[in-house]
Design a protein around this motif. Structure first.
Motif, mmCIF file in Angstrom:
data_model
loop_
_atom_site.group_PDB
_atom_site.id
_atom_site.type_symbol
_atom_site.label_atom_id
_atom_site.label_comp_id
_atom_site.label_asym_id
_atom_site.label_seq_id
_atom_site.Cartn_x
_atom_site.Cartn_y
_atom_site.Cartn_z
ATOM 1 N N PRO A 149 0.835 -1.201 0.000
ATOM 2 C CA PRO A 149 0.000 0.000 0.000
ATOM 3 C C PRO A 149 0.871 1.254 0.000
ATOM 4 C CG PRO A 149 -0.918 -1.621 1.483
ATOM 5 C CD PRO A 149 0.416 -2.160 1.042
ATOM 6 N N GLY A 150 0.529 2.195 -0.857
ATOM 7 C CA GLY A 150 1.296 3.423 -0.958
ATOM 8 C C GLY A 150 2.311 3.423 -2.083
ATOM 9 N N VAL A 187 -2.456 7.540 -13.620
ATOM 10 C CA VAL A 187 -3.364 7.137 -12.538
ATOM 11 C C VAL A 187 -4.292 8.287 -12.158
ATOM 12 C CG1 VAL A 187 -3.512 6.313 -10.157
ATOM 13 C CG2 VAL A 187 -1.689 5.475 -11.672
ATOM 14 N N THR A 188 -5.590 7.995 -12.174
ATOM 15 C CA THR A 188 -6.602 9.007 -11.845
ATOM 16 C C THR A 188 -7.261 8.773 -10.492
ATOM 17 O OG1 THR A 188 -8.261 7.717 -13.057
ATOM 18 C CG2 THR A 188 -7.129 9.469 -14.271
ATOM 19 N N ALA A 189 -7.203 7.541 -9.993
ATOM 20 C CA ALA A 189 -7.823 7.237 -8.700
ATOM 21 C C ALA A 189 -7.245 5.939 -8.156
ATOM 22 C CB ALA A 189 -9.339 7.114 -8.831
ATOM 23 N N VAL A 190 -7.138 5.863 -6.837
ATOM 24 C CA VAL A 190 -6.682 4.650 -6.168
ATOM 25 C C VAL A 190 -7.681 4.329 -5.066
ATOM 26 C CG1 VAL A 190 -4.852 3.555 -4.830
ATOM 27 C CG2 VAL A 190 -4.269 5.150 -6.662
ATOM 28 N N ASN A 191 -8.315 3.163 -5.182
ATOM 29 C CA ASN A 191 -9.361 2.767 -4.230
ATOM 30 C C ASN A 191 -10.513 3.773 -4.275
ATOM 31 O OD1 ASN A 191 -7.652 0.624 -3.567
ATOM 32 N ND2 ASN A 191 -6.685 1.797 -1.945
ATOM 33 N N GLY A 218 -5.771 -9.533 -16.861
ATOM 34 C CA GLY A 218 -4.888 -10.338 -16.029
ATOM 35 C C GLY A 218 -3.442 -9.908 -16.059
ATOM 36 N N GLY A 219 -3.094 -9.044 -17.026
ATOM 37 C CA GLY A 219 -1.721 -8.582 -17.149
ATOM 38 C C GLY A 219 -1.367 -7.575 -16.070
ATOM 39 N N PRO A 220 -0.076 -7.361 -15.864
ATOM 40 C CA PRO A 220 0.355 -6.508 -14.758
ATOM 41 C C PRO A 220 0.418 -5.020 -15.061
ATOM 42 C CG PRO A 220 2.260 -7.466 -15.796
ATOM 43 C CD PRO A 220 1.057 -8.056 -16.493
ATOM 44 N N MET A 221 0.225 -4.237 -14.027
ATOM 45 C CA MET A 221 0.537 -2.810 -14.011
ATOM 46 C C MET A 221 1.748 -2.657 -13.096
ATOM 47 S SD MET A 221 -1.669 0.378 -12.390
ATOM 48 C CE MET A 221 -2.770 0.645 -13.792
ATOM 49 N N PHE A 222 2.770 -1.968 -13.599
ATOM 50 C CA PHE A 222 3.979 -1.742 -12.815
ATOM 51 C C PHE A 222 4.144 -0.267 -12.483
ATOM 52 C CE2 PHE A 222 5.148 -5.962 -14.066
ATOM 53 C CZ PHE A 222 6.181 -6.368 -13.235
ATOM 54 N N ALA A 223 4.553 0.007 -11.255
ATOM 55 C CA ALA A 223 4.998 1.338 -10.837
ATOM 56 C C ALA A 223 6.494 1.189 -10.633
ATOM 57 C CB ALA A 223 4.317 1.766 -9.537
ATOM 58 N N GLY A 224 7.274 1.674 -11.584
ATOM 59 C CA GLY A 224 8.705 1.422 -11.553
ATOM 60 C C GLY A 224 8.958 -0.051 -11.801
ATOM 61 N N ASP A 225 9.679 -0.711 -10.901
ATOM 62 C CA ASP A 225 9.987 -2.135 -11.062
ATOM 63 C C ASP A 225 9.074 -3.032 -10.245
ATOM 64 O OD1 ASP A 225 12.168 -1.526 -12.718
ATOM 65 O OD2 ASP A 225 13.496 -1.251 -10.995
ATOM 66 N N THR A 226 7.968 -2.474 -9.748
ATOM 67 C CA THR A 226 7.101 -3.213 -8.831
ATOM 68 C C THR A 226 5.694 -3.362 -9.388
ATOM 69 O OG1 THR A 226 8.357 -2.322 -6.958
ATOM 70 C CG2 THR A 226 6.198 -3.270 -6.479
ATOM 71 N N GLN A 227 5.147 -4.582 -9.345
ATOM 72 C CA GLN A 227 3.783 -4.785 -9.815
ATOM 73 C C GLN A 227 2.787 -4.294 -8.769
ATOM 74 O OE1 GLN A 227 2.740 -8.706 -11.249
ATOM 75 N NE2 GLN A 227 0.569 -8.178 -11.484
ATOM 76 N N VAL A 228 1.840 -3.474 -9.216
ATOM 77 C CA VAL A 228 0.836 -2.929 -8.302
ATOM 78 C C VAL A 228 -0.587 -3.282 -8.718
ATOM 79 C CG1 VAL A 228 2.286 -1.015 -7.544
ATOM 80 C CG2 VAL A 228 0.817 -0.718 -9.559
ATOM 81 N N GLY A 229 -0.773 -3.760 -9.956
ATOM 82 C CA GLY A 229 -2.130 -4.016 -10.409
ATOM 83 C C GLY A 229 -2.238 -5.202 -11.341
ATOM 84 N N VAL A 230 -3.499 -5.654 -11.528
ATOM 85 C CA VAL A 230 -3.854 -6.721 -12.463
ATOM 86 C C VAL A 230 -5.000 -6.196 -13.322
ATOM 87 C CG1 VAL A 230 -5.014 -8.956 -12.646
ATOM 88 C CG2 VAL A 230 -3.075 -8.677 -11.097
ATOM 89 N N ALA A 231 -4.850 -6.284 -14.643
ATOM 90 C CA ALA A 231 -5.838 -5.713 -15.567
ATOM 91 C C ALA A 231 -7.212 -6.346 -15.404
ATOM 92 C CB ALA A 231 -5.366 -5.877 -17.006
ATOM 93 N N SER A 232 -8.219 -5.480 -15.221
ATOM 94 C CA SER A 232 -9.578 -5.954 -15.033
ATOM 95 C C SER A 232 -10.514 -5.464 -16.126
ATOM 96 C CB SER A 232 -10.107 -5.517 -13.661
ATOM 97 O OG SER A 232 -11.418 -5.969 -13.450
ATOM 98 N N THR A 233 -10.608 -4.123 -16.319
ATOM 99 C CA THR A 233 -11.525 -3.602 -17.329
ATOM 100 C C THR A 233 -10.900 -2.453 -18.119
ATOM 101 O OG1 THR A 233 -12.500 -1.968 -15.855
ATOM 102 C CG2 THR A 233 -13.513 -4.143 -15.888
ATOM 103 N N VAL A 243 -7.066 -4.217 -10.769
ATOM 104 C CA VAL A 243 -7.166 -4.625 -9.369
ATOM 105 C C VAL A 243 -5.945 -4.072 -8.631
ATOM 106 C CG1 VAL A 243 -7.345 -6.540 -7.764
ATOM 107 C CG2 VAL A 243 -8.246 -6.778 -10.095
ATOM 108 N N ASN A 244 -6.174 -3.418 -7.507
ATOM 109 C CA ASN A 244 -5.064 -2.888 -6.706
ATOM 110 C C ASN A 244 -4.518 -4.013 -5.837
ATOM 111 O OD1 ASN A 244 -3.287 -1.537 -5.082
ATOM 112 N ND2 ASN A 244 -4.725 0.034 -4.403
ATOM 113 N N ILE A 245 -3.532 -4.748 -6.353
ATOM 114 C CA ILE A 245 -3.052 -5.924 -5.626
ATOM 115 C C ILE A 245 -2.318 -5.562 -4.340
ATOM 116 C CG2 ILE A 245 -2.964 -7.367 -7.678
ATOM 117 C CD1 ILE A 245 0.132 -6.961 -7.581
ATOM 118 N N THR A 246 -1.914 -4.303 -4.190
ATOM 119 C CA THR A 246 -1.274 -3.919 -2.928
ATOM 120 C C THR A 246 -2.253 -4.025 -1.762
ATOM 121 O OG1 THR A 246 -1.753 -1.521 -2.935
ATOM 122 C CG2 THR A 246 0.131 -2.276 -4.246
ATOM 123 N N GLN A 247 -3.555 -3.999 -2.074
ATOM 124 C CA GLN A 247 -4.579 -4.120 -1.036
ATOM 125 C C GLN A 247 -4.943 -5.578 -0.742
ATOM 126 O OE1 GLN A 247 -5.929 -1.435 0.717
ATOM 127 N NE2 GLN A 247 -4.216 -0.395 -0.309
#
Length: 258
Positions: A149-150, A187-191, A218-233, A243-247
């Motif tokens: 998170p963050g 990024v326009t919104a988180v949670n 299902g593919g990844p979203m990366f912030a720098g070298d870290t995966q933070v999301g999974v493609a949903s819509t 999907v915000n996988i950090t949550q």
């Protein structure tokens, strides 16, 4: 890739193979993921198939192409030697693991190390568009590191990856990318009011130099070298939701140990 439909398939809505609404991005035949940057919904007809625009990737050892009954369907990432992370809607037709397989570690979707899902080891979150799948042998590669998170915030520019559709003028299954693509999105919104296909916590974003489409689900979203999301819509034009996988790190860790 686009938001309104699932990113997994070429079917309307999700990103499975194939806009701002809540449709998955699957690759037509099986794909059903959805990605959007807003909570509004879009009809299945509004969704399109792969990363639209963006650019091809030279190397992605953590990348995994998902197949259902040998049909290219979604994108995914490998997060541990025997564990794949993807979207729930990508495995909805193969929850027992039968017929579910992956090509791992190569930017060419037809190459890489092949692995099959272990029957009975497809784990689906009960409230978010995310799934973790155990494969039948350990794959030695560089695994996608998962964020906390963050790690990502509103206003950030992040990268989205997938083999999804590259067209919006014909069935997305007909224009799945042979080579993994990446696009910058903003990024326009988180949670908050931003949700994934199943109402889970999400990261919403707008077109930067590309957008996910069917097959990117299902593919990844990366912030720098870290995966933070999974493609949903995705609406395949302007907005997408991941999907915000950090949550959901505790849930992922309880299964895959990472």
């Amino acid at each position: 890739m686009s938001l309104a439909r699932n990113l997994t398939g070429l079917a309307a809505g999700l990103l499975v193979t194939g806009a701002v609404a809540a449709t998955p991005a699957l690759a037509d035949p099986v794909d059903t993921a959805q990605a959007s940057s807003t909570p509004s919904e879009v009809s299945a007809q509004d969704v399109s198939p792969t990363i639209i625009d963006g650019r091809e990737v030279d190397s992605a050892p953590w990348a995994a192409r998902l197949f259902v009954d040998d049909q290219q369907t979604c994108s995914a990432s490998i997060i541990a030697p025997e564990w794949i992370l993807t979207a729930q809607h990508c495995v909805a037709d193969a929850t027992d693991g039968n017929g579910l397989s992956f090509n791992i570690g190569d930017v060419d979707q037809s190459k890489g190390e092949h692995a099959d899902a272990v029957p009975g080891e497809v784990h689906i979150h009960d409230a978010a568009d995310v799934a973790v799948v155990k494969i039948d042998h350990a794959v030695q590669t560089d695994y996608a590191p998962l964020g906390d998170p963050g790690t990502v915030g509103t206003g950030d520019t992040v990268q989205t990856y997938g083999w999804g559709a590259t067209c919006t003028d014909r069935p997305e299954i007909e224009c799945q990318s042979q080579i993994l693509k990446v696009a910058d999105v903003n990024v326009t919104a988180v949670n908050g009011d931003c949700t994934d296909y199943r109402g889970g916590k999400a990261i919403c974003a707008q077109y930067g130099d590309g957008i996910p489409a069917g097959g990117d689900s299902g593919g990844p979203m990366f912030a720098g070298d870290t995966q933070v999301g999974v493609a949903s819509t995705s609406d395949r034009a302007s907005n997408t939701a991941y999907v915000n996988i950090t949550q959901y790190r505790d849930w992922i860790s309880s299964i895959a140990g990472v």
